[in-house]
Scaffold this motif. Structure first.
Motif, PDB file in Angstrom:
ATOM      1  N   ILE A 239     -13.721   7.924  10.102  1.00 22.50           N
ATOM      2  CA  ILE A 239     -14.805   6.987   9.798  1.00 22.50           C
ATOM      3  C   ILE A 239     -16.105   7.796   9.815  1.00 22.50           C
ATOM      4  CG2 ILE A 239     -16.011   4.880  10.461  1.00 22.50           C
ATOM      5  CD1 ILE A 239     -13.040   4.420   9.784  1.00 22.50           C
ATOM      6  N   ARG A 240     -16.892   7.638   8.756  1.00 16.88           N
ATOM      7  CA  ARG A 240     -18.149   8.391   8.655  1.00 16.88           C
ATOM      8  C   ARG A 240     -19.239   7.496   8.085  1.00 16.88           C
ATOM      9  NH1 ARG A 240     -19.212   9.119   3.369  1.00 16.88           N
ATOM     10  NH2 ARG A 240     -17.506   9.382   1.893  1.00 16.88           N
ATOM     11  N   PRO A 241     -20.505   7.903   8.282  1.00 19.65           N
ATOM     12  CA  PRO A 241     -21.590   7.175   7.626  1.00 19.65           C
ATOM     13  C   PRO A 241     -21.520   7.404   6.113  1.00 19.65           C
ATOM     14  CG  PRO A 241     -22.434   8.593   9.381  1.00 19.65           C
ATOM     15  CD  PRO A 241     -20.995   8.952   9.166  1.00 19.65           C
ATOM     16  N   ALA A 242     -21.890   6.411   5.352  1.00 18.45           N
ATOM     17  CA  ALA A 242     -21.921   6.545   3.887  1.00 18.45           C
ATOM     18  C   ALA A 242     -23.108   7.400   3.467  1.00 18.45           C
ATOM     19  CB  ALA A 242     -22.007   5.179   3.241  1.00 18.45           C
ATOM     20  N   THR A 243     -23.025   7.899   2.251  1.00 18.90           N
ATOM     21  CA  THR A 243     -24.127   8.619   1.622  1.00 18.90           C
ATOM     22  C   THR A 243     -24.404   7.947   0.275  1.00 18.90           C
ATOM     23  OG1 THR A 243     -22.750  10.189   0.395  1.00 18.90           O
ATOM     24  CG2 THR A 243     -23.333  10.775   2.676  1.00 18.90           C
TER      25      THR A 243
ATOM     26  N   LEU B 234      -9.205   8.676   3.884  1.00 18.77           N
ATOM     27  CA  LEU B 234      -7.819   9.112   4.027  1.00 18.77           C
ATOM     28  C   LEU B 234      -7.667  10.364   3.193  1.00 18.77           C
ATOM     29  CD1 LEU B 234      -5.574   5.920   3.740  1.00 18.77           C
ATOM     30  CD2 LEU B 234      -5.909   7.379   5.737  1.00 18.77           C
ATOM     31  N   GLY B 235      -7.208  11.439   3.797  1.00 22.58           N
ATOM     32  CA  GLY B 235      -7.030  12.679   3.050  1.00 22.58           C
ATOM     33  C   GLY B 235      -8.317  13.184   2.419  1.00 22.58           C
ATOM     34  N   GLY B 236      -9.452  12.934   3.076  1.00 24.82           N
ATOM     35  CA  GLY B 236     -10.732  13.400   2.561  1.00 24.82           C
ATOM     36  C   GLY B 236     -11.327  12.564   1.441  1.00 24.82           C
ATOM     37  N   ARG B 237     -10.703  11.441   1.129  1.00 26.41           N
ATOM     38  CA  ARG B 237     -11.210  10.562   0.060  1.00 26.41           C
ATOM     39  C   ARG B 237     -11.533   9.191   0.619  1.00 26.41           C
ATOM     40  NH1 ARG B 237      -7.853  12.206  -5.237  1.00 26.41           N
ATOM     41  NH2 ARG B 237      -9.920  12.150  -6.186  1.00 26.41           N
ATOM     42  N   PRO B 238     -12.611   8.565   0.109  1.00 31.14           N
ATOM     43  CA  PRO B 238     -12.966   7.219   0.577  1.00 31.14           C
ATOM     44  C   PRO B 238     -11.848   6.226   0.262  1.00 31.14           C
ATOM     45  CG  PRO B 238     -14.709   8.126  -0.810  1.00 31.14           C
ATOM     46  CD  PRO B 238     -13.538   9.060  -0.892  1.00 31.14           C
ATOM     47  N   ALA B 239     -11.540   5.377   1.249  1.00 27.20           N
ATOM     48  CA  ALA B 239     -10.484   4.384   1.078  1.00 27.20           C
ATOM     49  C   ALA B 239     -10.926   2.983   1.470  1.00 27.20           C
ATOM     50  CB  ALA B 239      -9.257   4.787   1.899  1.00 27.20           C
TER      51      ALA B 239
ATOM     52  N   GLN C 216      -9.469  -0.334  -0.134  1.00 26.62           N
ATOM     53  CA  GLN C 216      -8.817  -0.309  -1.450  1.00 26.62           C
ATOM     54  C   GLN C 216      -7.393  -0.840  -1.329  1.00 26.62           C
ATOM     55  OE1 GLN C 216      -9.312   3.908  -2.272  1.00 26.62           O
ATOM     56  NE2 GLN C 216     -10.760   3.421  -3.922  1.00 26.62           N
ATOM     57  N   ALA C 217      -6.963  -1.566  -2.340  1.00 24.24           N
ATOM     58  CA  ALA C 217      -5.646  -2.213  -2.320  1.00 24.24           C
ATOM     59  C   ALA C 217      -4.521  -1.240  -1.985  1.00 24.24           C
ATOM     60  CB  ALA C 217      -5.378  -2.896  -3.660  1.00 24.24           C
ATOM     61  N   ALA C 218      -4.564  -0.040  -2.514  1.00 24.17           N
ATOM     62  CA  ALA C 218      -3.498   0.942  -2.280  1.00 24.17           C
ATOM     63  C   ALA C 218      -3.419   1.404  -0.827  1.00 24.17           C
ATOM     64  CB  ALA C 218      -3.702   2.163  -3.187  1.00 24.17           C
ATOM     65  N   HIS C 219      -4.473   1.160  -0.050  1.00 23.19           N
ATOM     66  CA  HIS C 219      -4.513   1.652   1.331  1.00 23.19           C
ATOM     67  C   HIS C 219      -4.516   0.542   2.374  1.00 23.19           C
ATOM     68  CE1 HIS C 219      -5.059   5.586  -0.316  1.00 23.19           C
ATOM     69  NE2 HIS C 219      -6.162   5.210  -0.944  1.00 23.19           N
ATOM     70  N   ARG C 220      -4.334  -0.684   1.941  1.00 24.79           N
ATOM     71  CA  ARG C 220      -4.321  -1.798   2.887  1.00 24.79           C
ATOM     72  C   ARG C 220      -3.050  -1.760   3.729  1.00 24.79           C
ATOM     73  NH1 ARG C 220      -6.782  -5.875  -1.626  1.00 24.79           N
ATOM     74  NH2 ARG C 220      -8.866  -4.950  -1.532  1.00 24.79           N
ATOM     75  N   GLY C 221      -3.144  -2.317   4.928  1.00 25.47           N
ATOM     76  CA  GLY C 221      -2.001  -2.362   5.822  1.00 25.47           C
ATOM     77  C   GLY C 221      -1.836  -1.111   6.661  1.00 25.47           C
ATOM     78  N   ARG C 222      -2.813  -0.216   6.634  1.00 27.15           N
ATOM     79  CA  ARG C 222      -2.735   1.042   7.399  1.00 27.15           C
ATOM     80  C   ARG C 222      -3.685   1.051   8.592  1.00 27.15           C
ATOM     81  NH1 ARG C 222      -2.312   5.806   2.865  1.00 27.15           N
ATOM     82  NH2 ARG C 222      -0.627   4.874   1.664  1.00 27.15           N
ATOM     83  N   GLY C 223      -4.316  -0.068   8.869  1.00 29.63           N
ATOM     84  CA  GLY C 223      -5.207  -0.144  10.015  1.00 29.63           C
ATOM     85  C   GLY C 223      -6.623   0.331   9.769  1.00 29.63           C
ATOM     86  N   LEU C 224      -6.979   0.595   8.506  1.00 26.54           N
ATOM     87  CA  LEU C 224      -8.330   1.089   8.213  1.00 26.54           C
ATOM     88  C   LEU C 224      -9.392   0.042   8.492  1.00 26.54           C
ATOM     89  CD1 LEU C 224      -7.766   3.152   4.943  1.00 26.54           C
ATOM     90  CD2 LEU C 224      -8.041   3.994   7.277  1.00 26.54           C
ATOM     91  N   ALA C 225      -9.147  -1.199   8.125  1.00 29.01           N
ATOM     92  CA  ALA C 225     -10.132  -2.257   8.378  1.00 29.01           C
ATOM     93  C   ALA C 225     -10.379  -2.390   9.879  1.00 29.01           C
ATOM     94  CB  ALA C 225      -9.670  -3.582   7.781  1.00 29.01           C
ATOM     95  N   LYS C 226      -9.334  -2.333  10.660  1.00 28.01           N
ATOM     96  CA  LYS C 226      -9.481  -2.436  12.112  1.00 28.01           C
ATOM     97  C   LYS C 226     -10.307  -1.266  12.650  1.00 28.01           C
ATOM     98  CE  LYS C 226      -6.107  -4.223  14.382  1.00 28.01           C
ATOM     99  NZ  LYS C 226      -4.853  -4.522  15.082  1.00 28.01           N
ATOM    100  N   ARG C 227     -10.076  -0.058  12.144  1.00 30.30           N
ATOM    101  CA  ARG C 227     -10.855   1.110  12.595  1.00 30.30           C
ATOM    102  C   ARG C 227     -12.328   0.975  12.198  1.00 30.30           C
ATOM    103  NH1 ARG C 227      -7.185   5.814  10.572  1.00 30.30           N
ATOM    104  NH2 ARG C 227      -5.405   4.451  10.570  1.00 30.30           N
ATOM    105  N   LEU C 228     -12.576   0.456  10.999  1.00 33.93           N
ATOM    106  CA  LEU C 228     -13.954   0.218  10.575  1.00 33.93           C
ATOM    107  C   LEU C 228     -14.639  -0.799  11.488  1.00 33.93           C
ATOM    108  CD1 LEU C 228     -13.341   0.176   6.732  1.00 33.93           C
ATOM    109  CD2 LEU C 228     -14.958   1.711   7.910  1.00 33.93           C
TER     110      LEU C 228
END
Length: 182
Positions: free
Chosen positions: A2-6, A62-67, A115-127
């Motif tokens: 998780i990082r600040p946006a630019t 994820l993998g260095g790309r925004p998700a 992003q739809a392809a990355h849902r269900g991986r806990g990203l929203a919870k981490r955000l």
């Protein structure tokens, strides 16, 4: 991570923001269709001092790309953060009233999307956890709006401790106001 946006995240962020906020995005931008709203949102995202600014945004990678992303800010700043949108609407000759989504005394989670392809991986919870950490530094509870029909989001928010405390109408739609106290 998780990082600040630019400002350079605008290309990634704008379509996801509009997908998530829908009619609210149309109301803020004065656009009639999502495709019209997205470039306007991208321009606002790149600028400071507005509700959809990169300054208020966390990005999940994820993998260095925004998700995914989360936009959040102190509710006491909401009126000032909406000023650029009110000015845009005024210059378009449109009604420049913007429904209040938040108020002083809460750290408002404005937009949460993965992003739809990355849902269900806990990203929203981490955000959400990253935003809650910022809220703790401000001494504020976190709050958000959710459509009562969005059961996936509703269940996520309840699973991390959010409780409904009110119903509000924004851009002609009913939402539940949820809050999580520290």
């Amino acid at each position: 991570m998780i990082r600040p946006a630019t400002p350079t995240d605008a290309f990634f962020a704008a379509p996801l923001i509009q997908e998530t906020i829908g009619d609210i995005g149309l109301a803020l931008t004065g656009a009639r269709r999502n495709e019209e709203a997205e470039p306007i949102i991208a321009a606002f995202f790149r600028q400071p001092a507005n509700r959809l600014s990169f300054e208020n945004t966390f990005v999940a990678e994820l993998g260095g790309r925004p998700a995914g992303l989360l936009i959040a800010y102190d509710g006491a700043r909401a009126h000032d953060l909406d000023a650029p949108f009110r000015e845009r609407l005024r210059t378009l000759g449109l009604r420049n009233h913007i429904d209040s989504e938040t108020s002083a005394g809460e750290f408002y989670l404005d937009t949460i999307v993965v992003q739809a392809a990355h849902r269900g991986r806990g990203l929203a919870k981490r955000l959400i956890l990253a935003a809650e950490e910022e809220a703790r530094t401000l001494g504020l509870p976190t709050a958000l709006l959710v459509s009562p029909s969005n059961t996936v989001a509703w269940n996520l928010y309840r699973s991390v401790g959010y409780e409904e405390d009110a119903r509000v109408t924004v851009a002609g739609h009913a939402y539940a106001h949820l809050v999580k106290r520290p």
